[in-house]
Design an enzyme around this catalytic site. Structure first.
Site, PDB file in Angstrom:
ATOM      1  N   ARG A  24       0.846  -1.196   0.000  1.00  0.00           N
ATOM      2  CA  ARG A  24       0.000   0.000   0.000  1.00  0.00           C
ATOM      3  C   ARG A  24       0.882   1.247   0.000  1.00  0.00           C
ATOM      4  NH1 ARG A  24       1.045   2.388   4.047  1.00  0.00           N
ATOM      5  NH2 ARG A  24      -0.116   4.111   3.166  1.00  0.00           N
ATOM      6  N   GLY A  25       0.171   2.394  -0.157  1.00  0.00           N
ATOM      7  CA  GLY A  25       0.890   3.652  -0.341  1.00  0.00           C
ATOM      8  C   GLY A  25       0.943   3.895  -1.841  1.00  0.00           C
TER       9      GLY A  25
ATOM     10  N   ARG B 181      -6.860  -1.416  -7.459  1.00  0.00           N
ATOM     11  CA  ARG B 181      -7.431  -0.386  -6.567  1.00  0.00           C
ATOM     12  C   ARG B 181      -7.770   0.819  -7.431  1.00  0.00           C
ATOM     13  NH1 ARG B 181      -4.624   1.006  -1.056  1.00  0.00           N
ATOM     14  NH2 ARG B 181      -6.678   1.909  -0.706  1.00  0.00           N
TER      15      ARG B 181
ATOM     16  N   CYS C 106      -2.555  10.300   7.798  1.00  0.00           N
ATOM     17  CA  CYS C 106      -2.352   8.990   7.173  1.00  0.00           C
ATOM     18  C   CYS C 106      -0.874   8.621   7.137  1.00  0.00           C
ATOM     19  CB  CYS C 106      -2.960   8.932   5.778  1.00  0.00           C
ATOM     20  SG  CYS C 106      -3.115   7.223   5.167  1.00  0.00           S
TER      21      CYS C 106
ATOM     22  N   ASP D 246      -2.781  10.673  -3.357  1.00  0.00           N
ATOM     23  CA  ASP D 246      -3.117   9.506  -4.169  1.00  0.00           C
ATOM     24  C   ASP D 246      -3.305   9.931  -5.619  1.00  0.00           C
ATOM     25  OD1 ASP D 246      -3.585   6.925  -2.441  1.00  0.00           O
ATOM     26  OD2 ASP D 246      -4.148   8.652  -1.249  1.00  0.00           O
TER      27      ASP D 246
ATOM     28  N   LYS E 161      -6.217  10.196   1.433  1.00  0.00           N
ATOM     29  CA  LYS E 161      -6.899   9.371   2.442  1.00  0.00           C
ATOM     30  C   LYS E 161      -8.013  10.124   3.145  1.00  0.00           C
ATOM     31  CE  LYS E 161      -6.498   5.960   2.780  1.00  0.00           C
ATOM     32  NZ  LYS E 161      -5.377   5.138   3.146  1.00  0.00           N
TER      33      LYS E 161
END
Ligand code: RI2
Length: 312
Positions: free
Chosen positions: A26-27, A66, A130, A202, A213
């Site tokens: 993730r990230g 995602r 986050c 993101d 986030k």
């Protein structure tokens, strides 16, 4: 990475997509690099006769893993670049682009961290939300630049508690760091004299908005109401060329059990995991090419991404 067998250790696209879906990888920056590396492995291993169809299928699989972080789609598309080469040249070209994507992303992190550190005054109090690997790199760089004379508050960031990751990394680097509940952010911004908010990204869209986030927007609103600069650290792979065509990110909504593991009779649960912070709440994007005001984002994207022929 071995120059002789590039990406031999990288997960396959199927493995990478599974890890990304499950948030074990993730990230936003990391999932873009993971996608590029998985495609690099496919390009290195597939026979010339099937390499094009394998890469195309792998690219689609990865992009679907995602929906919100554009770095995943960019990692795939910058690496494949429409698969425009002839069959025999395709594998080596994709491997070279995958290597460049990973290298550029890592170099961007170092460059942005140094730029942000220069913007942070000695003795500053900072707040982050986050876990962004880039925001943490910026905070550590500011700590080093000022011989430890900064303080950081980090939101815990429910439901995945990614603030715990940030605080652990910051504490390990010797940073004076305090974990707070998400709902404490405005109180801390006000009562602790926070000088800057620094978050990751993101997706940044052509209208200058930031998808990040869940909770980012509330922090940005709080910062604006108190006249605190709100900085977003974002490498150019976080900018969305698709938004030039009117395609904006879908906000991922995950399993309600991440919020409430034991259902309560009669209670519905929602779990949107990203939000959109409008451009007027963002002071500046910090990119590897320099600082960028939200009104300049569209021109930046037009300049940075080429024709995009054949992109997914
Ligand atoms: P870096 C994360 O998403 C967070 O929203 C964070 O701000 C963003 O990616 C950027 O992180 P998630 O994958 O690319 O944890 O700076 O859902 O590491």
């Amino acid at each position: 990475m071995s120059e002789k067998r590039p990406f031999a250790e990288a997960p396959t696209p199927e493995e990478a997509a599974r890890e990304i879906r499950a948030m074990r990888t993730r990230g936003a920056a990391k999932i873009g690099r993971a996608a590029a590396a998985a495609l690099g492995r496919t390009a290195a291993e597939a026979d010339t006769a099937v390499v094009r169809s394998r890469l195309e299928a792998a690219g689609r699989l990865l992009v679907a893993a995602r929906p919100t972080a554009v770095s995943l789609q960019n990692g795939v598309n910058v690496t494949l670049d429409g698969l425009h080469e002839a069959d025999d040249a395709l594998g080596p070209a994709v491997i070279a682009r995958a290597m460049r994507y990973v290298r550029d992303s890592e170099a961007a992190r170092v460059a942005i961290a140094a730029r942000v550190a220069k913007e942070v005054p000695k003795g500053a109090t900072l707040l982050t939300h986050c876990h962004s690997s880039l925001a943490v790199a910026c905070l550590v760089a500011a700590h080093e630049r000022h011989d430890g004379d900064i303080r950081v508050f980090a939101d815990e960031t429910r439901p995945w508690w990614q603030g715990h990751i940030s605080t652990r990394l910051l504490a390990a680097a010797g940073v004076d760091v305090t974990l707070i509940a998400d709902s404490a952010a405005h109180f801390i911004l006000d009562s602790e004299g926070v000088d800057r908010v620094i978050v990751g990204a993101d997706t940044v869209t052509a209208d200058g908005a930031l998808y990040n986030k869940i909770g980012t927007r509330s922090v940005a609103l709080g910062a604006m109401s108190l006249d605190i600069p709100f900085l977003c650290a974002a490498e150019s792979h976080k900018f969305s060329p698709y938004s030039l065509d009117g395609v904006f990110p879908e906000v991922e909504e995950r399993d309600p059990r991440e919020v409430l593991d034991e259902p309560i009779d009669g209670v519905k649960v929602r779990n949107p995991v990203f939000d959109r912070t409008p451009p007027d709440l963002i002071t500046r994007y910090m990119t590897e090419k320099g600082p960028l005001e939200p009104v300049r984002v569209k021109a930046f994207i037009q300049d940075h991404f080429g024709t995009r022929e054949g992109w997914i």
